[in-house]
Design an enzyme around this catalytic site. Structure first.
Site, short mmCIF file in Angstrom:
data_model
loop_
_atom_site.label_atom_id
_atom_site.label_comp_id
_atom_site.label_asym_id
_atom_site.label_seq_id
_atom_site.Cartn_x
_atom_site.Cartn_y
_atom_site.Cartn_z
N CYS A 1 0.64 -1.10 -0.13
CA CYS A 1 0.05 -0.19 -0.47
C CYS A 1 0.71 1.54 -0.56
O CYS A 1 1.21 1.09 -1.22
CB CYS A 1 -1.15 0.63 1.08
SG CYS A 1 -2.13 1.28 1.12
N HIS B 1 -2.62 -5.34 1.53
CA HIS B 1 -2.42 -5.69 2.58
C HIS B 1 -2.38 -7.53 3.32
O HIS B 1 -2.94 -7.28 4.26
CB HIS B 1 -2.91 -4.75 3.62
CG HIS B 1 -3.42 -3.58 3.90
ND1 HIS B 1 -2.08 -2.44 4.43
CD2 HIS B 1 -3.82 -2.26 3.65
CE1 HIS B 1 -2.40 -1.44 4.11
NE2 HIS B 1 -2.99 -1.17 3.19
N GLU C 1 -0.90 -8.63 5.40
CA GLU C 1 -0.19 -8.87 6.28
C GLU C 1 -0.85 -8.81 7.56
O GLU C 1 -1.09 -9.26 9.33
CB GLU C 1 0.72 -7.46 7.34
CG GLU C 1 0.42 -6.02 7.28
CD GLU C 1 -0.71 -5.38 6.02
OE1 GLU C 1 -0.02 -4.34 6.33
OE2 GLU C 1 0.22 -6.16 4.95
#
Length: 201
Positions: free
Chosen positions: A80, A181, A183
Site C-alpha cells: 500500500c 495488505h 499482513e
C-alpha cells in the site's frame, strides 16, 4: 538459513508485518536509523500514510541511505503506502512528497477511493501457489504504468467491475510491491515469497 528482515518503523503496520515475517521464518528488526538499515538483509515498507512516511524519512535522515541501499540491491517489499514510496512516479500526492524510485512504475495514490471504499477480493498472484490470495484494499493505490523489466504479479479480477484489470502487484529485480495488505489476513504466502527472495539474494 535465517535472514534478518527490517520493517521501516516510522509509521504504519509495523507489528503486523513483523509477525507475518517471523511466522514465515525470518528474524525481524525495526528500522529507524541508518545503522538499523545496515544490519538487515531486506526491508519491508509497510502500509500507512505515504506522505507522512516520506516526510519522516527526511526527519530521521533515512531517505538517502534507504534510496541508496535499494539502488545497491537491498531486497524490499512494500504494501500500500510502501508501494507508493517504492515507485518512480506518484500521481495525486503532495508536491513535497518524495519517492524512492526502486521500481520503474507510475502509481496513483488513493486510486480506489477513500476509507469507506475499502474492499476485499481474491487474486491470482504469480509465484504464489494454491488458492487465490484474499486481498484487502484500504485507501489503496494502483499502478498505471510499468517500465521494462517490471513484472506484473497480479491484476484485479474481472468480477471486480470497473477496476478489473488494474495492476495491483509488481516486482522488479529484488523489489516487490502490492496495493493490498497481506499482513492483515493471516495468509503468509506473500511474506514467504519475499523471505524466499531475500534468502536467494
Amino acid at each position: 538459513m535465517t535472514v534478518r528482515i527490517g520493517v521501516l518503523a516510522l509509521q504504519g503496520d509495523v507489528r503486523e508485518h513483523r509477525h507475518a515475517l517471523e511466522a514465515a521464518g525470518a528474524a525481524t528488526a525495526t528500522v529507524r536509523t541508518e545503522a538499523d538499515l545496515a544490519a538487515v538483509d531486506g526491508i519491508v515498507i509497510p502500509g500507512g500514510e505515504s506522505t507522512t512516511m516520506s516526510r519522516l524519512l527526511g526527519v530521521f535522515d533515512l531517505f538517502d541511505p534507504l534510496r541508496d541501499a535499494l539502488a545497491a540491491g537491498l531486497p524490499a517489499y512494500g504494501s500500500c503506502a510502501g508501494m507508493i514510496l517504492l515507485a518512480s512516479e506518484v500521481l495525486d500526492t503532495r508536491p513535497d512528497a518524495r519517492c524512492l524510485g526502486a521500481i520503474d512504475m507510475t502509481v496513483r495514490r488513493n486510486a480506489f477511493g477513500r476509507q469507506v471504499d475499502s474492499f476485499e477480493t481474491d487474486l491470482a498472484v504469480t509465484g504464489v501457489d494454491g488458492d487465490p490470495v484474499r486481498a484487502v484494499f484500504i485507501r489503496a493505490p494502483w499502478v498505471e504504468r510499468v517500465g521494462e523489466g517490471v513484472e506484473v504479479l497480479a491484476r484485479v479480477p474481472a468480477e471486480a467491475g470497473a477496476t478489473a484489470g488494474t495492476v495491483v502487484a509488481v516486482q522488479q529485480g529484488v523489489t516487490m510491491a502490492t496495493s493490498f495488505h497481506p499482513e492483515v489476513t493471516g495468509d503468509l504466502r506473500i511474506h514467504r515469497r519475499f523471505v524466499d527472495m531475500v534468502r536467494r539474494r
